[in-house]
Design a protein around this motif. Structure first.
Motif, PDB file in Angstrom:
ATOM      1  N   UNK A  77       0.810  -1.225   0.000  1.00  0.00           N
ATOM      2  CA  UNK A  77       0.000   0.000   0.000  1.00  0.00           C
ATOM      3  C   UNK A  77       0.845   1.278   0.000  1.00  0.00           C
ATOM      4  N   UNK A  78       2.055   1.207   0.592  1.00  0.00           N
ATOM      5  CA  UNK A  78       2.868   2.401   0.709  1.00  0.00           C
ATOM      6  C   UNK A  78       3.695   2.713  -0.518  1.00  0.00           C
ATOM      7  N   UNK A  79       4.357   1.697  -1.090  1.00  0.00           N
ATOM      8  CA  UNK A  79       5.245   1.945  -2.217  1.00  0.00           C
ATOM      9  C   UNK A  79       4.551   2.500  -3.457  1.00  0.00           C
ATOM     10  N   UNK A  80       3.269   2.153  -3.745  1.00  0.00           N
ATOM     11  CA  UNK A  80       2.618   2.780  -4.910  1.00  0.00           C
ATOM     12  C   UNK A  80       2.591   4.303  -4.856  1.00  0.00           C
ATOM     13  N   UNK A  81       2.693   4.883  -3.646  1.00  0.00           N
ATOM     14  CA  UNK A  81       2.701   6.347  -3.534  1.00  0.00           C
ATOM     15  C   UNK A  81       3.945   6.956  -4.156  1.00  0.00           C
ATOM     16  N   UNK A  82       5.021   6.155  -4.278  1.00  0.00           N
ATOM     17  CA  UNK A  82       6.250   6.646  -4.917  1.00  0.00           C
ATOM     18  C   UNK A  82       6.457   5.970  -6.268  1.00  0.00           C
ATOM     19  N   UNK A  83       5.393   5.393  -6.798  1.00  0.00           N
ATOM     20  CA  UNK A  83       5.435   4.846  -8.151  1.00  0.00           C
ATOM     21  C   UNK A  83       5.872   3.404  -8.263  1.00  0.00           C
ATOM     22  N   UNK A  84       5.918   2.673  -7.153  1.00  0.00           N
ATOM     23  CA  UNK A  84       6.315   1.263  -7.192  1.00  0.00           C
ATOM     24  C   UNK A  84       5.106   0.412  -6.836  1.00  0.00           C
ATOM     25  N   UNK A  85       4.472  -0.158  -7.847  1.00  0.00           N
ATOM     26  CA  UNK A  85       3.275  -0.966  -7.634  1.00  0.00           C
ATOM     27  C   UNK A  85       3.577  -2.431  -7.939  1.00  0.00           C
ATOM     28  N   UNK A  86       2.990  -3.319  -7.160  1.00  0.00           N
ATOM     29  CA  UNK A  86       3.184  -4.755  -7.338  1.00  0.00           C
ATOM     30  C   UNK A  86       1.840  -5.461  -7.217  1.00  0.00           C
ATOM     31  N   UNK A  87       1.757  -6.630  -7.845  1.00  0.00           N
ATOM     32  CA  UNK A  87       0.586  -7.472  -7.647  1.00  0.00           C
ATOM     33  C   UNK A  87       0.626  -8.028  -6.221  1.00  0.00           C
ATOM     34  N   UNK A  88      -0.504  -8.487  -5.691  1.00  0.00           N
ATOM     35  CA  UNK A  88      -0.500  -9.045  -4.334  1.00  0.00           C
ATOM     36  C   UNK A  88       0.501 -10.184  -4.149  1.00  0.00           C
ATOM     37  N   UNK A  89       0.584 -11.092  -5.130  1.00  0.00           N
ATOM     38  CA  UNK A  89       1.503 -12.228  -4.995  1.00  0.00           C
ATOM     39  C   UNK A  89       2.958 -11.776  -5.009  1.00  0.00           C
ATOM     40  N   UNK A  90       3.285 -10.835  -5.896  1.00  0.00           N
ATOM     41  CA  UNK A  90       4.658 -10.326  -5.962  1.00  0.00           C
ATOM     42  C   UNK A  90       5.021  -9.590  -4.674  1.00  0.00           C
ATOM     43  N   UNK A  91       4.108  -8.759  -4.191  1.00  0.00           N
ATOM     44  CA  UNK A  91       4.357  -8.026  -2.941  1.00  0.00           C
ATOM     45  C   UNK A  91       4.550  -8.991  -1.778  1.00  0.00           C
ATOM     46  N   UNK A  92       3.788 -10.073  -1.775  1.00  0.00           N
ATOM     47  CA  UNK A  92       3.914 -11.067  -0.704  1.00  0.00           C
ATOM     48  C   UNK A  92       5.290 -11.715  -0.725  1.00  0.00           C
TER      49      UNK A  92
END
Length: 222
Positions: A77-92
């Motif tokens: 939830x935090x990193x997308x604020x600086x432009x780093x978005x991941x899928x749930x599985x990748x973030x996990x």
């Protein structure tokens, strides 16, 4: 009197089985990548490069002194604020690797520092290069010394992976939550999940024990 009803569980065993396979896959990926991160971190901590040691120290202390739930929330939830978005599985997987890497760094560092200096000097006397000394004189004996602690951490990682369901990552806990939302058979579902996680932990323990017998056992004396 509570009327036990396991029928919804039995009718959806394929869903729970698929969730278990996803948990195994996620755990194995995180274990392999986490081991690499741990070894790199341990080498950095035992090196003479002070800034590198300081960076690894900060990484280890931050991860070891913050909840895993907050770490995974920050990544997803935090990193997308600086432009780093991941899928749930990748973030996990990223969260699991970062978490186990911090704990594994300290475990492997302790193993490296347990190697007597005389063995390293003997390797130098035999004309071994620094890479050969690290590979043959340091790494294998160190891993043998810390293998039980390291594998216990990996099993704990597998159990901790159940937390990733909070960001809708696909795993066994997530499958159980989905099934519970449809059937409301909470007692039966989470009882079965408890048994399945226990069997997964037992399976990993058996696998790690077999690896230890094949790769880290001392030769039998004659």
């Amino acid at each position: 009197m509570y009327n036990f009803n396991f029928q919804p569980v039995f009718e959806n065993l394929d869903l729970l089985g698929y969730g278990a396979l996803l948990t195994i896959r996620m755990s194995l990926i995180a274990m392999v990548l986490g081991l690499i991160v741990s070894m790199l971190g341990a080498v950095a901590k035992t090196s003479g490069i002070r800034p590198l040691r300081w960076l690894v120290d900060v990484y280890v202390e931050v991860i070891r002194n913050t909840p895993f739930l907050i770490q995974i929330f920050f990544i997803f939830f935090g990193l997308p604020a600086v432009g780093i978005s991941m899928s749930p599985d990748t973030a996990a997987i990223v969260a699991l690797v970062i978490n186990v890497g911090a704990y594994g760094t300290e475990i492997i560092r302790a193993g490296i520092e347990s190697i007597p200096g005389g063995q390293i000097e003997a390797g130098k006397a035999l004309g071994l290069s620094p890479v050969q000394i690290f590979r043959y004189v340091v790494v294998k004996p160190a891993l043998r010394n810390i293998y039980p602690s390291l594998t216990s951490q990996f099993i704990y990682l597998m159990l901790t992976s159940s937390v990733v369901s909070v960001i809708s990552a696909n795993d066994l806990a997530s499958a159980g939550a989905d099934l519970n939302a449809r059937t409301f058979a909470s007692f039966e579902i989470y009882l079965v999940l408890t048994v399945m996680y226990f069997l997964l932990a037992l399976g990993f323990s058996t696998l790690f024990a077999a690896i230890r017998r094949n790769f880290f056992s001392y030769p039998a004396s004659r």
